[in-house]
Design a protein around this motif. Structure first.
Motif, PDB file in Angstrom:
ATOM      1  N   TRP A   1       1.693   2.045  -3.502  1.00 44.94           N
ATOM      2  CA  TRP A   1       0.861   2.695  -4.210  1.00 44.94           C
ATOM      3  C   TRP A   1       0.526   4.329  -3.672  1.00 44.94           C
ATOM      4  CZ3 TRP A   1      -1.154   1.572  -8.800  1.00 44.94           C
ATOM      5  CH2 TRP A   1      -1.340   0.021  -9.180  1.00 44.94           C
ATOM      6  N   GLN A   2       0.733   4.379  -2.527  1.00 45.32           N
ATOM      7  CA  GLN A   2       0.318   6.003  -2.028  1.00 45.32           C
ATOM      8  C   GLN A   2       1.521   6.638  -2.704  1.00 45.32           C
ATOM      9  OE1 GLN A   2       0.502   5.241   2.192  1.00 45.32           O
ATOM     10  NE2 GLN A   2      -1.460   5.896   2.498  1.00 45.32           N
ATOM     11  N   ALA A   3       2.896   6.200  -2.761  1.00 46.67           N
ATOM     12  CA  ALA A   3       3.665   6.868  -3.555  1.00 46.67           C
ATOM     13  C   ALA A   3       3.565   7.360  -4.959  1.00 46.67           C
ATOM     14  CB  ALA A   3       5.102   6.172  -3.261  1.00 46.67           C
ATOM     15  N   TRP A   4       3.004   6.081  -5.626  1.00 46.26           N
ATOM     16  CA  TRP A   4       2.758   6.395  -7.067  1.00 46.26           C
ATOM     17  C   TRP A   4       1.525   7.320  -7.339  1.00 46.26           C
ATOM     18  CZ3 TRP A   4      -1.274   5.742 -10.320  1.00 46.26           C
ATOM     19  CH2 TRP A   4      -0.757   5.772 -11.802  1.00 46.26           C
ATOM     20  N   PHE A   5       0.374   7.172  -6.551  1.00 49.10           N
ATOM     21  CA  PHE A   5      -0.788   7.960  -6.604  1.00 49.10           C
ATOM     22  C   PHE A   5      -0.204   9.653  -6.153  1.00 49.10           C
ATOM     23  CE2 PHE A   5      -3.507   4.269  -6.148  1.00 49.10           C
ATOM     24  CZ  PHE A   5      -4.084   4.412  -7.425  1.00 49.10           C
ATOM     25  N   ALA A   6       0.631   9.553  -5.009  1.00 47.29           N
ATOM     26  CA  ALA A   6       1.302  11.045  -4.958  1.00 47.29           C
ATOM     27  C   ALA A   6       1.757  11.755  -6.070  1.00 47.29           C
ATOM     28  CB  ALA A   6       2.136  11.041  -3.875  1.00 47.29           C
TER      29      ALA A   6
ATOM     30  N   LEU B   1      -2.409  12.549  -6.773  1.00 49.02           N
ATOM     31  CA  LEU B   1      -3.700  12.255  -6.009  1.00 49.02           C
ATOM     32  C   LEU B   1      -3.320  11.707  -4.593  1.00 49.02           C
ATOM     33  CD1 LEU B   1      -5.229   9.728  -9.119  1.00 49.02           C
ATOM     34  CD2 LEU B   1      -5.924  12.095  -8.286  1.00 49.02           C
ATOM     35  N   GLN B   2      -4.181  12.213  -3.496  1.00 46.85           N
ATOM     36  CA  GLN B   2      -4.107  11.793  -2.379  1.00 46.85           C
ATOM     37  C   GLN B   2      -5.524  11.378  -1.956  1.00 46.85           C
ATOM     38  OE1 GLN B   2      -1.911  14.891  -0.026  1.00 46.85           O
ATOM     39  NE2 GLN B   2      -0.078  14.364  -0.930  1.00 46.85           N
ATOM     40  N   VAL B   3      -5.823  10.248  -2.088  1.00 46.12           N
ATOM     41  CA  VAL B   3      -7.320   9.808  -1.850  1.00 46.12           C
ATOM     42  C   VAL B   3      -7.321   8.610  -1.039  1.00 46.12           C
ATOM     43  CG1 VAL B   3      -8.300  10.893  -3.710  1.00 46.12           C
ATOM     44  CG2 VAL B   3      -7.133   8.725  -4.352  1.00 46.12           C
ATOM     45  N   PRO B   4      -8.138   8.068  -0.432  1.00 44.36           N
ATOM     46  CA  PRO B   4      -8.368   6.773   0.494  1.00 44.36           C
ATOM     47  C   PRO B   4      -8.197   5.659  -0.811  1.00 44.36           C
ATOM     48  CG  PRO B   4     -10.212   7.848   0.510  1.00 44.36           C
ATOM     49  CD  PRO B   4      -9.312   9.019   0.057  1.00 44.36           C
TER      50      PRO B   4
ATOM     51  N   ARG C   1       0.831  -1.140   0.070  1.00 40.46           N
ATOM     52  CA  ARG C   1      -0.070   0.114   0.126  1.00 40.46           C
ATOM     53  C   ARG C   1       0.634   1.263  -0.109  1.00 40.46           C
ATOM     54  NH1 ARG C   1      -2.971   3.602   3.010  1.00 40.46           N
ATOM     55  NH2 ARG C   1      -5.017   4.023   2.394  1.00 40.46           N
TER      56      ARG C   1
ATOM     57  N   TYR D   1      10.973   4.030  -5.004  1.00 44.13           N
ATOM     58  CA  TYR D   1      10.369   3.728  -3.800  1.00 44.13           C
ATOM     59  C   TYR D   1      11.654   2.988  -2.965  1.00 44.13           C
ATOM     60  CZ  TYR D   1       7.041   2.117  -0.345  1.00 44.13           C
ATOM     61  OH  TYR D   1       6.466   1.859   0.791  1.00 44.13           O
TER      62      TYR D   1
END
Length: 320
Positions: free
Chosen positions: A199-204, A208-211, A196, A261
Motif C-alpha cells: 500500500w505504501q508503494a501504491w500511495f507513493a 501521497l506519503q501519509v501515515p 502495508r 511490487y
C-alpha cells in the motif's frame, strides 16, 4: 573390486540421511541388526569405511559423503525410470499430481478446470496446494506451478507468464462502487486489507506519503480477495488473479493506478527432467500455456476498454 551389492544401497542412503541406525531400521522396516549388517557388507565390498561412529550417531566420513552423492543420483534415476515405465503401462490410470500455490489454484486454475476436463477427459488432475516449495521427487509430484524468479535445482522450469502482474486496487462491487474515480486520498478513510508495504508503494505512485494502517494482512492472496468480495475492505491484488472476479461482478477496480511490487514474480511450471516427454505432462504444459495466453489477451482487452471509458470521463491520474 567385487560387484557392489545393490540391495545395500537403500540402507546406506537412509542411514546417511538420518544418521541413526535404529531410525533407519524403522523407515526400512528392518531390524537394527539387519541394517548394521548391510552397512558392514557394503563397506567390506568397497574396502573402506563410509561412516564414523559417534555415540548413538553414525556420521558420514569424507568417503561416505562423496559416495552418497553418486548413490542419490543413481537411485533418483532408477526411481524416475520405474515411474516412467509405470506411466507407459496401459493398465495404469493417467493421473497428474501437481503442487500449486493456493492463490493461483483458487483464483485462476479452478475456474478453468472444466475446460481441462473437456479437452483431456482421460487425464485426471490431483491438485495439492502449498505455499512451500515441495520436493517433486521426494513428495511424489509430477509438476508444480511456482511463482518466483528461480532457478530451482534439479527441475526444468518453463516460464509461463512474464507479465509483471501489477497490483491494482479492488473492492466489493456492491459496497465500493461509490469509490470509483475518487482521488486516492479518499481510500485512506476506508479499511485497507493486505501488506502495508504494498500500500505504501501504491500511495507513493499516487503522489501521497501519509501515515495509515491496514486492518488485516493475509498470507494468501486468494483469502484476501475473498475478504474484499465480502466487503471487509479494499485490497491490492495481482491483476491476473482479480480479473475473473472483476468480470463476474464480484469485485470492482477502483483506480487506474497500478504499481509493480517485489512480491510479483513470473509464473513457472516446473517438473523433473525425466518427465519432459511424458504425454500427460506435455498436455498440461500446452493447455496451461494456452490458457495463460488467453488470460493475457483478456487483460489487454480490459485495459483497452478502461482506456476507452477514461477518454469520455474525468479520472484522477497520479503524478509520475
Amino acid at each position: 573390486m567385487a560387484r557392489i551389492p545393490l540391495n545395500t544401497l537403500p540402507a546406506f542412503r537412509t542411514v546417511a540421511e538420518l544418521q541413526n541406525l535404529r531410525a533407519a531400521a524403522e523407515v526400512l522396516h528392518l531390524t537394527h541388526s539387519a541394517v548394521s549388517q548391510q552397512i558392514r557388507q557394503l563397506e567390506t565390498t568397497l574396502g573402506f569405511a563410509l561412516f564414523e561412529r559417534q555415540g548413538r550417531r553414525i556420521v558420514l566420513n569424507a568417503a561416505g559423503a562423496t559416495f552418497l552423492c553418486s548413490v542419490q543420483s543413481a537411485m533418483i534415476q532408477l526411481e524416475d525410470g520405474v515411474q516412467l515405465a509405470r506411466m507407459a503401462s496401459d493398465s495404469v490410470e493417467k493421473k497428474l499430481r501437481i503442487s500449486v500455490v493456493p492463490s493461483f489454484a483458487q483464483r485462476w486454475l479452478l475456474p478453468r478446470l472444466e475446460r481441462w476436463r473437456e479437452r483431456h477427459p482421460d487425464i485426471a488432475l490431483e491438485i495439492t496446494t502449498s505455499q512451500q516449495i515441495v520436493d517433486l521427487q521426494r513428495d511424489g509430484f509430477h509438476a508444480a506451478v511456482r511463482e518466483g524468479m528461480g532457478p530451482w535445482q534439479g527441475v526444468v522450469a518453463d516460464r509461463l507468464f512474464d507479465d509483471p502482474m501489477p497490483l491494482i486496487v479492488v473492492g466489493c462491487a456492491v459496497d465500493a462502487r461509490r469509490l470509483v474515480g475518487v482521488p486516492p486520498a479518499a481510500f485512506l478513510k476506508e479499511p485497507l486489507l493486505g501488506d502495508r508495504g504494498a500500500w505504501q508503494a501504491w500511495f507513493a505512485a499516487a503522489g501521497l506519503q501519509v501515515p495509515f494502517n491496514t486492518v488485516a494482512e493475509f498470507n494468501d492472496m486468494g483469502l484476501m480477495l475473498q475478504a474484499a468480495e465480502q466487503g471487509l475492505g479494499l485490497t491490492l491484488a495481482r491483476e491476473l488473479l482479480a480479473a475473473d472476479a472483476i468480470r463476474n461482478g464480484k469485485l470492482i477496480r477502483l483506480s487506474p493506478i497500478s504499481v509493480a511490487y517485489d512480491t510479483a514474480h513470473a509464473i513457472h511450471l516446473v517438473y523433473r527432467p525425466a518427465l519432459r516427454d511424458w504425454p500427460a505432462l506435455a498436455a498440461l504444459r500446452t493447455w496451461i500455456t494456452e490458457e495463460l495466453a488467453a488470460s493475457r489477451a483478456a487483460l489487454l482487452q480490459d485495459a483497452s476498454n478502461e482506456q476507452g471509458a477514461g477518454d469520455s470521463q474525468t479520472t484522477y491520474q497520479a503524478d509520475t
